[in-house]
Structures are given as structure tokens and as C-alpha cells.
Design a protein around this motif. Structure first.
Motif, PDB file in Angstrom:
ATOM      1  N   ASP A 149       0.826  -1.208   0.000  1.00 21.91           N
ATOM      2  CA  ASP A 149       0.000   0.000   0.000  1.00 21.91           C
ATOM      3  C   ASP A 149       0.862   1.261   0.000  1.00 21.91           C
ATOM      4  OD1 ASP A 149      -2.355  -1.469  -0.011  1.00 21.91           O
ATOM      5  OD2 ASP A 149      -2.537  -1.425   2.185  1.00 21.91           O
ATOM      6  N   GLU A 150       1.940   1.234   0.764  1.00 22.68           N
ATOM      7  CA  GLU A 150       2.846   2.383   0.812  1.00 22.68           C
ATOM      8  C   GLU A 150       3.506   2.612  -0.546  1.00 22.68           C
ATOM      9  OE1 GLU A 150       5.483   1.430   3.991  1.00 22.68           O
ATOM     10  OE2 GLU A 150       3.967   1.792   5.528  1.00 22.68           O
ATOM     11  N   ARG A 151       3.932   1.529  -1.185  1.00 24.31           N
ATOM     12  CA  ARG A 151       4.556   1.664  -2.511  1.00 24.31           C
ATOM     13  C   ARG A 151       3.551   2.165  -3.531  1.00 24.31           C
ATOM     14  NH1 ARG A 151       7.957  -3.257  -4.485  1.00 24.31           N
ATOM     15  NH2 ARG A 151       8.396  -1.695  -6.064  1.00 24.31           N
ATOM     16  N   ALA A 155       3.105   5.796  -3.025  1.00 23.80           N
ATOM     17  CA  ALA A 155       4.286   6.523  -3.508  1.00 23.80           C
ATOM     18  C   ALA A 155       4.272   6.643  -5.030  1.00 23.80           C
ATOM     19  CB  ALA A 155       5.562   5.831  -3.038  1.00 23.80           C
ATOM     20  N   PHE A 156       3.914   5.577  -5.730  1.00 26.32           N
ATOM     21  CA  PHE A 156       3.838   5.627  -7.190  1.00 26.32           C
ATOM     22  C   PHE A 156       2.749   6.597  -7.658  1.00 26.32           C
ATOM     23  CE2 PHE A 156       5.954   1.333  -7.237  1.00 26.32           C
ATOM     24  CZ  PHE A 156       7.087   1.755  -7.917  1.00 26.32           C
ATOM     25  N   GLU A 157       1.621   6.581  -6.981  1.00 30.94           N
ATOM     26  CA  GLU A 157       0.541   7.500  -7.334  1.00 30.94           C
ATOM     27  C   GLU A 157       0.967   8.943  -7.111  1.00 30.94           C
ATOM     28  OE1 GLU A 157      -2.743   6.179  -4.984  1.00 30.94           O
ATOM     29  OE2 GLU A 157      -3.194   4.508  -6.328  1.00 30.94           O
ATOM     30  N   ALA A 158       1.652   9.206  -6.004  1.00 26.33           N
ATOM     31  CA  ALA A 158       2.124  10.558  -5.714  1.00 26.33           C
ATOM     32  C   ALA A 158       3.152  11.008  -6.748  1.00 26.33           C
ATOM     33  CB  ALA A 158       2.724  10.617  -4.310  1.00 26.33           C
ATOM     34  N   LYS A 159       4.038  10.106  -7.147  1.00 27.71           N
ATOM     35  CA  LYS A 159       5.044  10.440  -8.157  1.00 27.71           C
ATOM     36  C   LYS A 159       4.384  10.716  -9.497  1.00 27.71           C
ATOM     37  CE  LYS A 159       9.251   8.838 -10.476  1.00 27.71           C
ATOM     38  NZ  LYS A 159       9.008   9.730 -11.561  1.00 27.71           N
ATOM     39  N   TYR A 160       3.393   9.925  -9.870  1.00 29.58           N
ATOM     40  CA  TYR A 160       2.678  10.140 -11.129  1.00 29.58           C
ATOM     41  C   TYR A 160       1.996  11.506 -11.124  1.00 29.58           C
ATOM     42  CZ  TYR A 160      -0.576   9.647 -14.963  1.00 29.58           C
ATOM     43  OH  TYR A 160      -1.284   9.862 -16.116  1.00 29.58           O
TER      44      TYR A 160
END
Length: 104
Positions: free
Chosen positions: A5-7, A10-15
Motif C-alpha cells: 500500500d505504501e509503494r 508513492a507511485f501515485e504521488a510520483k505520477y
């Protein structure tokens, strides 16, 4: 929250960050090209800045640069071709990205 869930977060935030930066870079690029076009038209100062903002606004009509190219080609009739405008946009995008990164 699990590691997965954390990863995912993080990917969603980076996108979202990357999409925001791309939007800002394209808007800055359009503004810079608008200022270039204003110079070709003999416009300076506040009038040039206002014209550049109309170029930025033109980009909201459809995805891609063609709406900006059409506007500039019509405004710069005889001063710059559509291919020259596309080349200017392509050359200006890295400058716009660099300016955004330097501003941070």
C-alpha cells in the motif's frame, strides 16, 4: 498500512507530481514562445506579456501543441511558418523545464 500500500501510494504521488510538472513545463514553454512571437509582432512590455498569456490559453482547446501552432501561425502570418513554430516549441520545452527546476 502494508508495504504494498505504501509503494502504491508513492507511485501515485510520483505520477501526480510528474503530471503536474509536465503541465507547468508546457505552460511555461507556451509563454516563452508567446513572448518570442510578441517580439516578432513588435509587441513589448505588458502587451507582450498579455499576448503570451493568450498563447497559454490557446493550449487548452485540445491535447497537444497543434492548437498553439494554429493560433501562432495565424497571428504570425508571413513572419513564421507552422514548422518554424513547432521547432521553436520543441527547442523551448527543455528551457522551460530547466527554469522550473531552477525555481525550486
Amino acid at each position: 498500512m502494508t508495504t504494498f500500500d505504501e509503494r502504491e501510494h508513492a507511485f501515485e504521488a510520483k505520477y501526480a507530481h510528474d503530471a503536474d510538472m509536465q503541465f507547468r513545463a508546457e505552460a511555461r514553454c507556451n509563454k516563452l514562445v508567446g513572448l518570442w512571437a510578441a517580439g516578432l509582432l513588435g509587441t513589448t512590455g505588458d502587451a507582450a506579456a498579455e499576448y503570451a498569456m493568450t498563447v497559454v490559453s490557446a493550449d487548452f482547446e485540445e491535447p497537444g501543441n497543434e492548437d498553439v501552432v494554429r493560433k501562432l501561425a495565424a497571428d504570425l502570418e508571413g513572419r513564421a511558418t507552422a514548422d518554424e513554430i513547432r521547432a521553436k516549441l520543441a527547442a523551448t520545452l527543455p528551457i522551460a523545464k530547466s527554469q522550473l527546476l531552477d525555481a525550486k
